[in-house]
Scaffold this motif. Structure first.
Motif, PDB file in Angstrom:
ATOM      1  N   HIS A   1      -3.160   2.590  -9.072  1.00 52.40           N
ATOM      2  CA  HIS A   1      -3.816   1.969 -10.229  1.00 52.40           C
ATOM      3  C   HIS A   1      -2.939   2.114 -11.475  1.00 52.40           C
ATOM      4  O   HIS A   1      -2.778   1.159 -12.248  1.00 52.40           O
ATOM      5  CB  HIS A   1      -5.191   2.595 -10.458  1.00 52.40           C
ATOM      6  CG  HIS A   1      -5.962   1.925 -11.541  1.00 52.40           C
ATOM      7  ND1 HIS A   1      -5.941   2.362 -12.843  1.00 52.40           N
ATOM      8  CD2 HIS A   1      -6.754   0.834 -11.528  1.00 52.40           C
ATOM      9  CE1 HIS A   1      -6.705   1.577 -13.582  1.00 52.40           C
ATOM     10  NE2 HIS A   1      -7.207   0.640 -12.808  1.00 52.40           N
ATOM     11  N   ALA A   2      -2.364   3.292 -11.675  1.00 55.40           N
ATOM     12  CA  ALA A   2      -1.489   3.505 -12.834  1.00 55.40           C
ATOM     13  C   ALA A   2      -0.276   2.580 -12.780  1.00 55.40           C
ATOM     14  O   ALA A   2       0.152   2.054 -13.805  1.00 55.40           O
ATOM     15  CB  ALA A   2      -1.047   4.964 -12.901  1.00 55.40           C
ATOM     16  N   PHE A   3       0.269   2.362 -11.586  1.00 53.30           N
ATOM     17  CA  PHE A   3       1.385   1.432 -11.434  1.00 53.30           C
ATOM     18  C   PHE A   3       0.958   0.006 -11.765  1.00 53.30           C
ATOM     19  O   PHE A   3       1.710  -0.753 -12.365  1.00 53.30           O
ATOM     20  CB  PHE A   3       1.940   1.469 -10.012  1.00 53.30           C
ATOM     21  CG  PHE A   3       2.738   2.694  -9.667  1.00 53.30           C
ATOM     22  CD1 PHE A   3       3.051   3.663 -10.601  1.00 53.30           C
ATOM     23  CD2 PHE A   3       3.174   2.878  -8.371  1.00 53.30           C
ATOM     24  CE1 PHE A   3       3.787   4.785 -10.260  1.00 53.30           C
ATOM     25  CE2 PHE A   3       3.920   3.998  -8.016  1.00 53.30           C
ATOM     26  CZ  PHE A   3       4.234   4.949  -8.970  1.00 53.30           C
TER      27      PHE A   3
ATOM     28  N   ILE B   1      -4.732   6.583  -4.842  1.00 50.87           N
ATOM     29  CA  ILE B   1      -5.390   5.417  -5.445  1.00 50.87           C
ATOM     30  C   ILE B   1      -5.168   5.422  -6.959  1.00 50.87           C
ATOM     31  O   ILE B   1      -4.918   4.381  -7.561  1.00 50.87           O
ATOM     32  CB  ILE B   1      -6.889   5.395  -5.094  1.00 50.87           C
ATOM     33  CG1 ILE B   1      -7.048   5.191  -3.591  1.00 50.87           C
ATOM     34  CG2 ILE B   1      -7.621   4.321  -5.871  1.00 50.87           C
ATOM     35  CD1 ILE B   1      -8.438   5.397  -3.077  1.00 50.87           C
ATOM     36  N   ASP B   2      -5.223   6.618  -7.564  1.00 51.66           N
ATOM     37  CA  ASP B   2      -4.948   6.728  -9.004  1.00 51.66           C
ATOM     38  C   ASP B   2      -3.503   6.339  -9.326  1.00 51.66           C
ATOM     39  O   ASP B   2      -3.245   5.654 -10.318  1.00 51.66           O
ATOM     40  CB  ASP B   2      -5.206   8.153  -9.492  1.00 51.66           C
ATOM     41  CG  ASP B   2      -6.673   8.526  -9.499  1.00 51.66           C
ATOM     42  OD1 ASP B   2      -7.519   7.642  -9.704  1.00 51.66           O
ATOM     43  OD2 ASP B   2      -6.974   9.724  -9.298  1.00 51.66           O
TER      44      ASP B   2
ATOM     45  N   GLU C   1      -2.978   4.761 -16.429  1.00 50.07           N
ATOM     46  CA  GLU C   1      -4.297   5.405 -16.379  1.00 50.07           C
ATOM     47  C   GLU C   1      -4.743   5.513 -14.936  1.00 50.07           C
ATOM     48  O   GLU C   1      -4.423   4.648 -14.109  1.00 50.07           O
ATOM     49  CB  GLU C   1      -5.321   4.569 -17.148  1.00 50.07           C
ATOM     50  CG  GLU C   1      -5.052   4.471 -18.618  1.00 50.07           C
ATOM     51  CD  GLU C   1      -6.081   3.603 -19.325  1.00 50.07           C
ATOM     52  OE1 GLU C   1      -6.794   2.821 -18.653  1.00 50.07           O
ATOM     53  OE2 GLU C   1      -6.170   3.704 -20.549  1.00 50.07           O
ATOM     54  N   ASP C   2      -5.513   6.564 -14.650  1.00 48.65           N
ATOM     55  CA  ASP C   2      -6.109   6.664 -13.319  1.00 48.65           C
ATOM     56  C   ASP C   2      -7.312   5.725 -13.259  1.00 48.65           C
ATOM     57  O   ASP C   2      -7.594   4.991 -14.209  1.00 48.65           O
ATOM     58  CB  ASP C   2      -6.473   8.112 -12.975  1.00 48.65           C
ATOM     59  CG  ASP C   2      -7.576   8.693 -13.862  1.00 48.65           C
ATOM     60  OD1 ASP C   2      -8.195   7.954 -14.658  1.00 48.65           O
ATOM     61  OD2 ASP C   2      -7.826   9.903 -13.749  1.00 48.65           O
TER      62      ASP C   2
ATOM     63  N   LEU D   1       0.855  -1.180   0.000  1.00 47.14           N
ATOM     64  CA  LEU D   1       0.000   0.000   0.000  1.00 47.14           C
ATOM     65  C   LEU D   1       0.896   1.236   0.000  1.00 47.14           C
ATOM     66  O   LEU D   1       2.048   1.165   0.432  1.00 47.14           O
ATOM     67  CB  LEU D   1      -0.899  -0.003   1.236  1.00 47.14           C
ATOM     68  CG  LEU D   1      -1.921  -1.134   1.292  1.00 47.14           C
ATOM     69  CD1 LEU D   1      -2.639  -1.119   2.638  1.00 47.14           C
ATOM     70  CD2 LEU D   1      -2.902  -1.019   0.149  1.00 47.14           C
ATOM     71  N   PRO D   2       0.373   2.389  -0.445  1.00 48.99           N
ATOM     72  CA  PRO D   2       1.209   3.594  -0.471  1.00 48.99           C
ATOM     73  C   PRO D   2       1.743   4.006   0.905  1.00 48.99           C
ATOM     74  O   PRO D   2       2.732   4.718   0.981  1.00 48.99           O
ATOM     75  CB  PRO D   2       0.268   4.661  -1.030  1.00 48.99           C
ATOM     76  CG  PRO D   2      -0.719   3.910  -1.820  1.00 48.99           C
ATOM     77  CD  PRO D   2      -0.900   2.598  -1.104  1.00 48.99           C
ATOM     78  N   CYS D   3       1.121   3.555   1.972  1.00 43.98           N
ATOM     79  CA  CYS D   3       1.599   3.920   3.303  1.00 43.98           C
ATOM     80  C   CYS D   3       2.678   2.962   3.794  1.00 43.98           C
ATOM     81  O   CYS D   3       3.279   3.178   4.842  1.00 43.98           O
ATOM     82  CB  CYS D   3       0.442   3.969   4.292  1.00 43.98           C
ATOM     83  SG  CYS D   3      -0.393   2.386   4.470  1.00 43.98           S
TER      84      CYS D   3
END
Length: 112
Positions: free
Chosen positions: A49-51, A45-46, A74-75, A24-26
């Protein structure tokens, strides 16, 4: 029927997609500028998703540890993004340097 050949993703793309699916980003060493995300009207979240669905279109090894990768993705709404990240794979460090939303303009083919 002729099968379409899919281009094999680069090792950077595979690494980034797996990173996005796993962390997760955190978690890990993920960093970003909140102001840069706000300017581009993009959420974490975008970015994730793009990753997950995007691909690394350019990678350049830096003199310092890591490499700069340019990601096209893409987002969550299907709008195109370009994300520039600094990645140090050994430490799972991913730092978002810049995010740009790509606006697709309709081209009139009937123009003289």
């Amino acid at each position: 029927m002729v099968a379409k050949r899919r281009r094999k993703p680069s090792i950077e793309t595979v690494w980034l997609q797996d990173y996005a699916r796993t962390y997760l980003p955190c978690e890990a060493a993920f960093s970003y500028s909140a102001d840069a995300l706000r300017r581009a009207r993009v959420s974490l979240i975008d970015i994730r998703h793009a990753f997950r669905v995007g691909r690394v279109v350019r990678s350049e090894k830096l003199d310092e540890p890591g490499a700069e990768w340019v990601v096209e993705g893409e987002d969550c709404d299907g709008r195109s993004l370009i994300i520039i990240v600094l990645v140090v794979t050994e430490t799972l460090s991913v730092r978002v340097r810049d995010v740009r939303r790509i606006e697709k303009k309709d081209v009139d083919n009937d123009a003289a």
